[in-house]
Motif scaffolding. Sequence first.
Motif, PDB file in Angstrom:
ATOM      1  N   HIS A  77       1.723   6.739  -7.177  1.00  0.00           N
ATOM      2  CA  HIS A  77       0.807   7.731  -7.316  1.00  0.00           C
ATOM      3  C   HIS A  77       1.233   9.083  -7.110  1.00  0.00           C
ATOM      4  CE1 HIS A  77      -2.489   5.377  -8.731  1.00  0.00           C
ATOM      5  NE2 HIS A  77      -2.270   4.524  -7.706  1.00  0.00           N
ATOM      6  N   PHE A  78       1.881   9.281  -6.031  1.00  0.00           N
ATOM      7  CA  PHE A  78       2.247  10.780  -5.631  1.00  0.00           C
ATOM      8  C   PHE A  78       3.679  11.221  -6.648  1.00  0.00           C
ATOM      9  CE2 PHE A  78       5.743  13.201  -3.492  1.00  0.00           C
ATOM     10  CZ  PHE A  78       4.925  14.407  -3.221  1.00  0.00           C
ATOM     11  N   PHE A  79       4.530  10.351  -6.908  1.00  0.00           N
ATOM     12  CA  PHE A  79       5.650  10.843  -8.021  1.00  0.00           C
ATOM     13  C   PHE A  79       4.906  11.064  -9.245  1.00  0.00           C
ATOM     14  CE2 PHE A  79       8.175   8.934  -4.637  1.00  0.00           C
ATOM     15  CZ  PHE A  79       9.022  10.174  -4.492  1.00  0.00           C
ATOM     16  N   LYS A  80       3.901  10.273  -9.624  1.00  0.00           N
ATOM     17  CA  LYS A  80       3.376  10.365 -11.146  1.00  0.00           C
ATOM     18  C   LYS A  80       2.781  11.766 -11.105  1.00  0.00           C
ATOM     19  CE  LYS A  80       0.064   8.115 -14.008  1.00  0.00           C
ATOM     20  NZ  LYS A  80      -1.018   7.022 -14.405  1.00  0.00           N
TER      21      LYS A  80
ATOM     22  N   MET B  27       0.966  -1.086  -0.078  1.00  0.00           N
ATOM     23  CA  MET B  27      -0.044   0.045   0.034  1.00  0.00           C
ATOM     24  C   MET B  27       0.928   1.278  -0.041  1.00  0.00           C
ATOM     25  SD  MET B  27      -2.835  -1.239   2.675  1.00  0.00           S
ATOM     26  CE  MET B  27      -3.618   0.542   2.602  1.00  0.00           C
ATOM     27  N   ILE B  28       1.960   1.194   0.897  1.00  0.00           N
ATOM     28  CA  ILE B  28       2.817   2.364   0.756  1.00  0.00           C
ATOM     29  C   ILE B  28       3.573   2.696  -0.492  1.00  0.00           C
ATOM     30  CG2 ILE B  28       4.899   3.258   1.972  1.00  0.00           C
ATOM     31  CD1 ILE B  28       4.269   1.803   4.553  1.00  0.00           C
ATOM     32  N   GLY B  29       3.795   1.437  -1.059  1.00  0.00           N
ATOM     33  CA  GLY B  29       4.640   1.751  -2.258  1.00  0.00           C
ATOM     34  C   GLY B  29       3.463   2.035  -3.578  1.00  0.00           C
ATOM     35  N   MET B  30       2.515   1.725  -3.500  1.00  0.00           N
ATOM     36  CA  MET B  30       1.517   2.367  -4.275  1.00  0.00           C
ATOM     37  C   MET B  30       0.960   3.761  -3.976  1.00  0.00           C
ATOM     38  SD  MET B  30      -1.407  -0.829  -4.362  1.00  0.00           S
ATOM     39  CE  MET B  30      -2.540   0.204  -5.435  1.00  0.00           C
ATOM     40  N   LEU B  31       0.898   4.228  -2.854  1.00  0.00           N
ATOM     41  CA  LEU B  31       0.887   5.633  -2.706  1.00  0.00           C
ATOM     42  C   LEU B  31       1.964   6.611  -3.093  1.00  0.00           C
ATOM     43  CD1 LEU B  31      -0.790   5.364   1.093  1.00  0.00           C
ATOM     44  CD2 LEU B  31      -1.832   6.105  -1.027  1.00  0.00           C
ATOM     45  N   LEU B  32       2.988   5.828  -2.919  1.00  0.00           N
ATOM     46  CA  LEU B  32       4.415   6.824  -3.390  1.00  0.00           C
ATOM     47  C   LEU B  32       4.361   6.699  -4.768  1.00  0.00           C
ATOM     48  CD1 LEU B  32       7.252   5.372  -0.846  1.00  0.00           C
ATOM     49  CD2 LEU B  32       6.180   7.576  -0.974  1.00  0.00           C
TER      50      LEU B  32
END
Length: 234
Positions: free
Chosen positions: A25-28, A18-23
Amino acid sequence: MDKELLRVVIILIGMLVMIGMLLWHFFKSLRERREADDYFDDSEYDIGDEEFQVDEDEDELDLFPTESVVDGDGLLDEEEIKPTPKEPPKAAAAPKPSPNKTALPGLIEFSIVARADEGFNGEDLFEAFERVGLIYGSVKVFERIDKNRLVDFAVASMIDPGTFPDTHLDEFYCPGIVFYMQPREVDNPLAVFDDFMETIDTLAIELDGVVWDNQRQPLTAETIAQFRQMLAAR
């Protein structure tokens, strides 16, 4: 492996995913925002501040000059824009004056007063009214009816309430009769007035009476001429 330890490992793995997915989306989203800022770089669209200065003394909606009309074809051809000459406003056509009936008198009232002390008898009145074409109306007065079945003028009794009986005429007497005309309510006031006066003169002779004006004075030719001039000028 112990079940409790397995459960903890699964939970940790889920949290890391989940943390990886959030990061990600943030950088994208950050990268897309930077690309959009680079696309709309203000340095490529240098707009002078003077064109969009608003005079505080002008109306708040008057943001752009309105002295000239810009032709869209002129913009495409990159030709010089010239103010379009304004045409002088056309004068509105003056409405044709309509007949001003308010200048006419609201009511003309003349009377015939009996010379005899006993006044006019009911039977004599009815016979004389019929000879001059007056009709006994629903309100118990006599009326001149035009071709459109409208009232031109009326004749009432001087005895209150002004009506004539329709029975026992031989017992009815009145000191005089009153003629009423409303010039504002008829189509041709002058023609109706002439008929009005002719009827009065004829009845005054037949009934042996004296014609009075609205001031209860003998009606004169001068007064009649004044009324005719007033009605003819409308």
